[in-house]
Design an enzyme around this catalytic site. Structure first.
Site, PDB file in Angstrom:
ATOM      1  N   HIS A  13       0.856  -1.209   0.000  1.00 15.16           N
ATOM      2  CA  HIS A  13       0.000   0.000   0.000  1.00 15.16           C
ATOM      3  C   HIS A  13       0.888   1.254   0.000  1.00 15.16           C
ATOM      4  CE1 HIS A  13      -3.811   2.179   1.495  1.00 15.16           C
ATOM      5  NE2 HIS A  13      -2.903   3.110   1.234  1.00 15.16           N
ATOM      6  N   HIS A  15       1.404   5.414  -1.654  1.00 20.29           N
ATOM      7  CA  HIS A  15       1.005   6.595  -2.440  1.00 20.29           C
ATOM      8  C   HIS A  15       2.267   7.205  -3.035  1.00 20.29           C
ATOM      9  CE1 HIS A  15      -3.107   6.651  -0.804  1.00 20.29           C
ATOM     10  NE2 HIS A  15      -2.532   6.169   0.284  1.00 20.29           N
ATOM     11  N   LYS A  99      -9.324  -0.656  -5.872  1.00 25.12           N
ATOM     12  CA  LYS A  99      -9.344   0.056  -4.597  1.00 25.12           C
ATOM     13  C   LYS A  99     -10.725   0.650  -4.333  1.00 25.12           C
ATOM     14  CE  LYS A  99      -8.020   2.175  -0.937  1.00 25.12           C
ATOM     15  NZ  LYS A  99      -6.851   2.390  -0.119  1.00 25.12           N
ATOM     16  N   HIS A 136     -10.449   0.832   1.905  1.00 24.90           N
ATOM     17  CA  HIS A 136     -10.291   1.829   2.966  1.00 24.90           C
ATOM     18  C   HIS A 136     -11.538   1.688   3.842  1.00 24.90           C
ATOM     19  CE1 HIS A 136      -8.822   5.802   4.580  1.00 24.90           C
ATOM     20  NE2 HIS A 136     -10.011   5.663   5.150  1.00 24.90           N
ATOM     21  N   HIS A 174      -4.565  -0.863   6.033  1.00 23.34           N
ATOM     22  CA  HIS A 174      -4.090  -0.033   7.147  1.00 23.34           C
ATOM     23  C   HIS A 174      -5.026  -0.110   8.357  1.00 23.34           C
ATOM     24  CE1 HIS A 174      -6.879   2.634   5.089  1.00 23.34           C
ATOM     25  NE2 HIS A 174      -6.001   3.045   4.200  1.00 23.34           N
ATOM     26  N   ASP A 247       1.341   2.526   3.633  1.00 27.76           N
ATOM     27  CA  ASP A 247       0.494   3.700   3.445  1.00 27.76           C
ATOM     28  C   ASP A 247       1.324   4.983   3.482  1.00 27.76           C
ATOM     29  OD1 ASP A 247      -1.795   5.141   2.915  1.00 27.76           O
ATOM     30  OD2 ASP A 247      -2.511   5.137   4.981  1.00 27.76           O
TER      31      ASP A 247
HETATM   32  C1  NCD Z   1      -3.755   9.053   2.127  1.00 30.32           C
HETATM   33  C2  NCD Z   1      -3.315  10.109   1.122  1.00 30.32           C
HETATM   34  O1  NCD Z   1      -2.772  11.139   1.542  1.00 30.32           O
HETATM   35  O2  NCD Z   1      -3.465   9.896  -0.077  1.00 30.32           O
HETATM   36  N1  NCD Z   1      -3.734   9.612   3.434  1.00 30.32           N
HETATM   37  C3  NCD Z   1      -3.663   8.936   4.601  1.00 30.32           C
HETATM   38  O3  NCD Z   1      -3.801   9.563   5.655  1.00 30.32           O
HETATM   39  N2  NCD Z   1      -3.435   7.648   4.641  1.00 30.32           N
HETATM   40  C4  NCD Z   1      -5.081   8.514   1.743  1.00 30.32           C
HETATM   41  C5  NCD Z   1      -5.451   7.258   2.477  1.00 30.32           C
HETATM   42  O4  NCD Z   1      -4.847   6.203   2.285  1.00 30.32           O
HETATM   43  O5  NCD Z   1      -6.380   7.305   3.301  1.00 30.32           O
HETATM   44 ZN    ZN Z   2      -3.405   5.041   1.709  1.00 26.17          ZN
END
Ligand code: NCD
Ligand code: ZN
Length: 342
Positions: A13, A15, A99, A136, A174, A247
């Protein structure tokens, strides 16, 4: 034990963002992980295989020479996603998973799913072809307290969904509560969960006592210490249903230091070092490889990586803000970390 060698791990996971920020943050993930599940919550979101393919190409183009890293792409589910398009993307190998963001649950989720009834066609097809659904897991009902949103999601949404689609492969992402740990423990091995390093290391006291610490603010929000303890126990148990997903979610520092700050913790620069510290503290280093490198591939039906990485007990200091197109503050900035990557 003063060092540990395991198969190279994967991050289930991540970003990575896009454009200049992608180039800035990608090397931190690629340094540690062979593969990663790439989150699709860009602006606009990655909603189909063609967009996922183009995003994958941008990630590979941003990868520094000599780094070995495979992005595994996901499509962002909306109320109008075409099931046939998901199936084609999965069968062609472009899409690894789908997702599900409940609409407005978190960063860039406005185009997410408004109700399970809107996606039944997709869920049926995914169940039939074995395409994983990554969730999520938080309700967005304004009457539900933010600290209860995950637990209520299990009861209101996920439990009924799994009853309707008993063979659907699901990752509850998460997880932050003992409720989610118990929920997963009661289910078969095709229902799994990822756990972040920060949810293993911090609870809401770390975020809120003695001042508000925006770099610990993420979604789902960190909970009370008893939940943190349940997560630590689950992660370090060796149970195949729990595996690594950082995450890591970078935001420009100005978006964090704000009267209405963004959710997300940038853990990529010290993720593996933070996880191994937790396993060491829990006297569970013998289960570290399962959590970091074996359980995830087993869930996704992929081979574990053949390369090895070594971590050793040697103190180092997490550096300051990462400067570039954006200034991004790493998790644990300025702290001494007891474990280092060799
Ligand atoms: C994530 C993001 O910033 O894209 N933020 C987070 O707090 N984890 C989005 C997400 O996974 O909820
Ligand atoms: Zn995330």
């Amino acid at each position: 034990m003063t060092s540990i060698t395991i198969r190279r791990p994967d991050d289930w996971h991540v970003h990575l963002r896009d454009d200049e920020m992608l180039a800035q943050v990608l090397p931190y993930t690629a340094r540690q992980f062979a593969r990663a599940i790439i989150m699709p919550n860009l602006k606009p979101p990655v909603v189909n295989a063609a967009m996922a393919q183009a995003y994958r190409d941008r990630i590979l183009a941003a990868l520094p020479e000599g780094m070995d890293f495979t992005p595994l792409m996901t499509a962002y589910l909306t109320d109008t996603t075409d099931p046939a398009e998901l199936q084609a993307g999965f069968e062609s190998g472009v899409l690894t998973a789908v997702k599900l963001y409940p609409a407005n649950a978190t960063t860039n989720s406005a185009a997410g799913v408004s109700s399970v009834d809107k996606i039944r066609g997709c869920l049926e097809v995914m169940q039939r072809i074995g395409m994983p659904l990554l969730i999520h897991g938080e309700v967005v009902d304004p009457s539900i307290d933010i600290f209860d949103r995950e637990a209520v999601f299990l009861e209101r949404t996920l439990g009924p969904m799994l009853a309707d689609y008993p063979e659907l492969k699901v990752v509850l992402e998460h997880i932050t509560t003992s409720d989610s740990v118990d929920f997963i423990m009661d289910r078969p091995s095709h229902i799994a969960a990822t756990i972040t390093a920060h949810h293993l290391q911090i609870n809401r006291n770390h975020m809120l006592v003695g001042g508000i610490r925006p770099h610990y603010y993420c979604l789902p929000i960190v909970k009370r210490a008893t939940h943190q303890q349940a997560l630590r126990k689950a992660a370090t148990s060796g149970d195949q249903r729990f595996f690594l997903g950082t995450d890591t979610a970078p935001h420009p520092i100005g978006a964090k230091h704000s009267a209405c700050g963004c959710a997300g913790v940038f853990t990529a620069p010290c993720a593996l070092e933070s996880y191994v510290q937790v396993f060491d503290e829990e006297n569970a280093l013998e289960h570290f490889e399962a959590f970091a490198s074996l359980n995830g591939p087993a869930f996704y039906g992929m081979p574990a990586n053949e390369e090895r990485v070594t971590l050793e007990k040697r103190s180092w200091k997490m550096s300051g803000d990462i400067e570039g197109a954006e200034v991004i503050r790493p998790y644990r900035m300025g702290e001494s970390l007891p474990w280092a990557m060799v």
